[in-house]
Design an enzyme around this catalytic site. Structure first.
Site, short mmCIF file in Angstrom:
data_model
loop_
_atom_site.label_atom_id
_atom_site.label_comp_id
_atom_site.label_asym_id
_atom_site.label_seq_id
_atom_site.Cartn_x
_atom_site.Cartn_y
_atom_site.Cartn_z
CE LYS A 1 -5.29 9.66 -24.24
NZ LYS A 1 -5.44 11.07 -23.94
CE1 TYR B 1 -4.12 1.95 0.57
CE2 TYR B 1 -2.51 3.45 1.54
CZ TYR B 1 -3.77 3.22 1.02
OH TYR B 1 -4.67 4.24 0.92
CG PHE C 1 -17.89 14.19 -25.65
CD1 PHE C 1 -17.60 15.31 -24.90
CD2 PHE C 1 -17.02 13.11 -25.58
CE1 PHE C 1 -16.47 15.37 -24.09
CE2 PHE C 1 -15.88 13.16 -24.80
CZ PHE C 1 -15.61 14.29 -24.04
CG PHE D 1 -8.04 17.21 -23.89
CD1 PHE D 1 -8.19 16.72 -25.18
CD2 PHE D 1 -8.29 16.36 -22.83
CE1 PHE D 1 -8.58 15.42 -25.41
CE2 PHE D 1 -8.68 15.04 -23.05
CZ PHE D 1 -8.82 14.57 -24.33
CB THR D 2 -13.00 17.32 -23.47
OG1 THR D 2 -12.15 16.17 -23.40
CG2 THR D 2 -13.44 17.51 -24.92
NE ARG E 1 -13.43 14.90 -29.17
CZ ARG E 1 -13.21 14.52 -27.91
NH1 ARG E 1 -12.00 14.30 -27.48
NH2 ARG E 1 -14.20 14.39 -27.07
CG ASP F 1 -1.76 17.35 -21.75
OD1 ASP F 1 -1.23 16.22 -21.85
OD2 ASP F 1 -2.99 17.51 -21.72
C1 LIG Z 1 -6.22 11.86 -22.99
C2 LIG Z 1 -5.77 13.21 -22.69
C3 LIG Z 1 -5.99 13.81 -21.44
C4 LIG Z 1 -6.81 13.14 -20.35
O1 LIG Z 1 -6.26 11.95 -19.94
P1 LIG Z 1 -7.15 10.73 -19.41
O2 LIG Z 1 -6.15 9.69 -19.06
O3 LIG Z 1 -8.08 10.34 -20.49
O4 LIG Z 1 -7.88 11.24 -18.20
C5 LIG Z 1 -5.50 15.08 -21.23
N1 LIG Z 1 -4.83 15.74 -22.20
C6 LIG Z 1 -4.61 15.20 -23.40
C7 LIG Z 1 -3.86 15.97 -24.43
C8 LIG Z 1 -5.06 13.93 -23.70
O5 LIG Z 1 -4.84 13.42 -24.93
#
Ligand SMILES: *Cc1c(COP(=O)(O)O)cnc(C)c1O
Length: 480
Positions: free
Chosen positions: A265, A79, A454, A131-132, A388, A222
């Site tokens: 990613k 943990y 979405f 980003f969303t 998108r 990011d």
């Molecule tokens: C996917 C993504 C996020 C969010 O990450 P999650 O793991 O889906 O929460 C943030 N910024 C960018 C550029 C992304 O592609």
């Protein structure tokens, strides 16, 4: 990686061999028509069994390497103080150059913690594009997202290699307008997801850094798609042509005060990561981590995924890995352009994108052309893409749609999952649909959640266009 053939063609060749496979099937047309109706014409609500190629997203859907799977077997589930965490910390130090790092359950959790630590109500967050999930978290904390992208960013057909650049004049003007004290930070998204995975250049990042430093504004990157942005710098920015992807990543990281990433990613795992060399920031993030995520050494991730992310971090800077999806996407986009399909150019980092405003110029934006195109494309191909556009946007205080800058059908290319033959199929069905685009009609919401609609919102077609489209398809191809 690209190789040149003796007839002059350049093809993206797979620098891996496949040793584990997941069977996929091609459901018949009649099932596709049913399935998309059951899904409320929202591709998010389709099931895997109804999908041939899943090009919804590159998030958590990438092929993992043998080394990643092997590392998962020796994870430490303690943990607190688990060895898996320390292997991740070492990878972050070696690959990214940061002393401090914290795991979180996924990328958006970093955005939540950044909002807690950096944003006071009324503050402004400058960025090359939103980003969303980023926007949702920053605004929930009372922040205001201000996008200062370059002039070409929204030109879907372009030859600007760095449409993800931040506009430096707008940056200076924003500092003058809001005052540096109100600016929480400047955020650079490595390949701007919502405008087609477009990279920024090293020169732009360094210039952003210089201005930010003068005004004591933190720079946040990011890094979710950092290796792809780095690879495109190598391809497109002459000064870095001879640099390794690993060195380019390190140089990018040296410009940032804080970085965060979704582990889903570039690192081909799941989870997320927040890193810095600033002990004060690290202390503040650490105080919130057990409240929202978990103890410091697991932060809401499974220890197996921490191990996979640590290995994925090291592997993502191999040229073979960094180039895998970028080169296949370039091939996909090239084919689209050759067949006259309105694609977003130049190709970017996570997907091939189709300009739905051009493809479906007869559908008004209030009837969601990109959402309609995603549904129509599923019907004619069993390929799942993602909207998108305005569906991914939201409503203003009067309940009116906030029309998005672009309407895109995104066809994500997860890393090391699909082949050239798949891309040929995608473009063939796309170009058939383009020739029959008049048959595509609009959509309207029938069920709409208040935030990030979405994901789970449900829609209905305006008229019986899905049936008419299916009839035309059946006349040419039958049920498959
Ligand atoms: C996917 C993504 C996020 C969010 O990450 P999650 O793991 O889906 O929460 C943030 N910024 C960018 C550029 C992304 O592609």
């Amino acid at each position: 990686m690209n190789v040149k053939l003796s007839d002059g063609r350049i093809i993206p060749i797979d620098m891996h061999k496949v040793r584990v496979v997941q069977q996929t099937t091609l459901p018949p047309l009649s099932r596709r028509v049913e399935a998309i109706a059951e899904a409320g014409y929202n591709t998010f609500l389709l099931r895997t069994r109804d999908i041939f190629l899943d090009m919804l997203t590159d998030s958590g859907t990438n092929a993992m390497s043998d080394h990643q799977l092997a590392a998962m077997m020796i994870s430490d589930d303690a943990y607190a103080g688990g060895e898996s965490y320390y292997r991740l910390q070492q990878a972050v130090k070696d690959v990214l150059g940061f002393e401090y790092c914290l795991p979180v359950h996924q990328g958006r959790a970093c955005e939540h913690l950044l909002a807690r630590v950096f944003i006071k109500p009324g503050d402004v967050q400058l960025m090359n594009y939103h980003f969303t999930t980023t926007k949702a978290h920053f605004e929930m904390q009372g922040g205001k997202v201000v996008e200062i992208y370059c002039d070409d960013a929204l030109q879907t057909a372009s030859d600007n290699p760095f449409k993800g650049n931040l506009d430096l004049d707008k940056f200076r003007a924003s500092i003058a307008e809001y005052g540096a004290d109100r600016i929480s930070f400047v955020r650079m998204e490595a390949t701007t997801n919502l405008i087609g995975g477009q990279p920024f250049s090293m020169a732009n990042l360094k210039a952003v850094r210089e201005i930010a430093q003068k005004h004591n504004i933190p720079v946040i990157i990011d890094c979710s798609l950092i290796s792809e942005n780095a690879y495109m710098i190598k391809q497109r920015e002459a000064e870095y042509a001879d640099w390794s992807v690993a060195d380019i990543v390190r140089e990018m990281m040296a410009q940032a005060d804080v970085i965060y990433m979704s582990g889903r990613k570039s690192t081909c795992a799941r989870g997320g990561l927040l890193a810095t060399n600033n002990p004060e920031y690290h202390r503040q993030f650490s105080e919130w981590l057990p409240v929202f995520e978990g103890f410091l050494t697991y932060g809401g991730m499974s220890s197996k995924e921490i191990e996979a992310m640590a290995v994925g971090l090291r592997e993502m800077t191999d040229l073979e890995a960094a180039s895998a999806s970028v080169d296949l996407i370039a091939y996909l986009v090239d084919l689209m352009v050759k067949r006259g399909v309105p694609a977003v150019t130049p190709p970017g980092g996570l997907a091939g994108h189709v300009d739905a405003m051009k493809f479906c110029s007869h559908i008004p934006q209030t009837q969601y052309p990109a959402g309609a195109l995603a549904a129509a494309f599923y019907i004619v191909s069993a390929v799942r893409g993602m909207e998108r556009g305005t569906i991914s946007s939201e409503r203003d205080e009067h309940g009116q749609d906030i029309l998005s800058d672009l309407e895109l059908l995104r066809l994500a290319v997860p890393r090391r999952v699909y082949s050239m033959a798949h891309m040929e199929y995608v473009v063939d069905r796309l170009s058939w649909l383009y020739a029959h685009r008049d048959l595509i009609g609009g959509l309207e919401f029938v069920q709409e959640p208040p935030a990030l609609r979405f994901f789970i919102g449900r829609l209905a077609p305006i008229g019986d266009w899905p049936q008419k489209l299916a009839e035309a398809y059946r006349a040419d191809f039958g049920e498959v």
